[in-house]
Motif scaffolding. Structure first.
Motif, PDB file in Angstrom:
ATOM      1  N   GLU A  13       0.890  -1.168   0.000  1.00  0.00           N
ATOM      2  CA  GLU A  13       0.000   0.000   0.000  1.00  0.00           C
ATOM      3  C   GLU A  13       0.925   1.214   0.000  1.00  0.00           C
ATOM      4  OE1 GLU A  13      -3.120   2.134  -0.496  1.00  0.00           O
ATOM      5  OE2 GLU A  13      -3.531   0.027  -0.088  1.00  0.00           O
ATOM      6  N   GLU A  16       1.422   3.742   2.782  1.00  0.00           N
ATOM      7  CA  GLU A  16       1.767   3.167   4.085  1.00  0.00           C
ATOM      8  C   GLU A  16       3.271   2.944   4.219  1.00  0.00           C
ATOM      9  OE1 GLU A  16      -2.531   1.064   4.908  1.00  0.00           O
ATOM     10  OE2 GLU A  16      -0.793  -0.229   4.557  1.00  0.00           O
ATOM     11  N   PRO A  70       4.983  -1.914   6.192  1.00  0.00           N
ATOM     12  CA  PRO A  70       3.796  -1.313   5.583  1.00  0.00           C
ATOM     13  C   PRO A  70       2.846  -2.408   5.088  1.00  0.00           C
ATOM     14  CG  PRO A  70       5.752  -0.927   4.215  1.00  0.00           C
ATOM     15  CD  PRO A  70       6.180  -1.718   5.401  1.00  0.00           C
ATOM     16  N   ILE A 101       1.463  -1.557   9.988  1.00  0.00           N
ATOM     17  CA  ILE A 101       0.174  -0.957   9.669  1.00  0.00           C
ATOM     18  C   ILE A 101      -0.596  -1.817   8.671  1.00  0.00           C
ATOM     19  CG2 ILE A 101       1.239   0.533   7.907  1.00  0.00           C
ATOM     20  CD1 ILE A 101      -0.908   2.680   8.678  1.00  0.00           C
ATOM     21  N   CYS A 102      -1.908  -1.781   8.796  1.00  0.00           N
ATOM     22  CA  CYS A 102      -2.832  -2.399   7.853  1.00  0.00           C
ATOM     23  C   CYS A 102      -2.668  -3.920   7.850  1.00  0.00           C
ATOM     24  CB  CYS A 102      -2.634  -1.785   6.471  1.00  0.00           C
ATOM     25  SG  CYS A 102      -3.940  -2.134   5.281  1.00  0.00           S
ATOM     26  N   THR A 152      -5.265   1.571   8.965  1.00  0.00           N
ATOM     27  CA  THR A 152      -5.444   1.934   7.556  1.00  0.00           C
ATOM     28  C   THR A 152      -4.727   3.244   7.243  1.00  0.00           C
ATOM     29  OG1 THR A 152      -7.400   3.350   7.810  1.00  0.00           O
ATOM     30  CG2 THR A 152      -7.800   0.975   7.655  1.00  0.00           C
ATOM     31  N   PRO A 153      -4.674   3.619   5.956  1.00  0.00           N
ATOM     32  CA  PRO A 153      -4.100   4.919   5.608  1.00  0.00           C
ATOM     33  C   PRO A 153      -4.786   6.091   6.321  1.00  0.00           C
ATOM     34  CG  PRO A 153      -4.264   3.596   3.630  1.00  0.00           C
ATOM     35  CD  PRO A 153      -4.970   2.833   4.732  1.00  0.00           C
ATOM     36  N   LEU A 156      -2.820   7.239   9.365  1.00  0.00           N
ATOM     37  CA  LEU A 156      -1.384   7.516   9.214  1.00  0.00           C
ATOM     38  C   LEU A 156      -0.883   8.675  10.068  1.00  0.00           C
ATOM     39  CD1 LEU A 156      -0.757   6.758   5.458  1.00  0.00           C
ATOM     40  CD2 LEU A 156       0.504   5.792   7.393  1.00  0.00           C
TER      41      LEU A 156
END
Length: 168
Positions: A13, A16, A70, A101-102, A152-153, A156
């Motif tokens: 992503e 990310e 990411p 993340i994510c 999620t983004p 951020l």
């Protein structure tokens, strides 16, 4: 200045990686992009092209202060490579900073070390974390000692602030 390894495969992503990497470097840290091979061309889900700085066999966990994972489909690709799993395992076992993340926690689950840890992820990964023994929270940022996870983004800004503060 802290030294951070960011691990990546195709279909990351894009934001990310780019957003946390910028926040970390703007704060005076050094981010090294690591893939399967040095100078490898990788493409993000949204078309951003990345070139790895080093290959996984060119680095030692002991030389770095933190690990950035990411999301996107990259972590799922990475977890099939034992070298990336072992790298993540080293960071988790030595309680070094890990930023994920994510879909990033997919790589952490592969280490077998999320049991009893409090973390978050993208909603579809949260069930997997739960079944792997993690204590799952649906919050923008979850901090468990030096493990910092996000969803999620959209999260951020909070994630970047937390990871920069961790290394300050």
């Amino acid at each position: 200045m802290s030294k951070i390894i960011a691990v990546m495969a195709n279909d990351v992503e894009d934001i990310e990686y780019t957003s946390p990497a910028k926040a970390l470097t703007d704060a005076g840290n050094e981010v090294t992009l690591v893939g399967a091979n040095a100078n490898e061309k990788l493409t993000g889900k949204h078309g951003t092209e990345f070139t790895t700085d080093k290959g996984i066999d060119d680095i030692k966990a002991d030389d770095y202060d933190a690990l950035l994972i990411p999301g996107g489909f990259s972590p799922d690709n990475l977890r099939s490579d034992d070298r990336f799993v072992e790298l993540a395992k080293k960071f988790m076992l030595t309680d070094k900073a890990v930023f994920s993340i994510c879909h990033g926690p997919q790589l952490l689950m592969q280490t077998g070390l999320v049991k009893g840890r409090t973390l978050t992820s993208y909603e579809t990964v949260q069930t997997d974390l739960y079944y792997a023994g993690g204590i799952v929270k649906d919050e923008p940022v979850v901090i468990d000692r030096h493990l910092i996870t996000s969803r999620t983004p959209d999260d951020l800004d909070a994630f970047n602030k937390a990871i920069v503060n961790e290394l300050a």
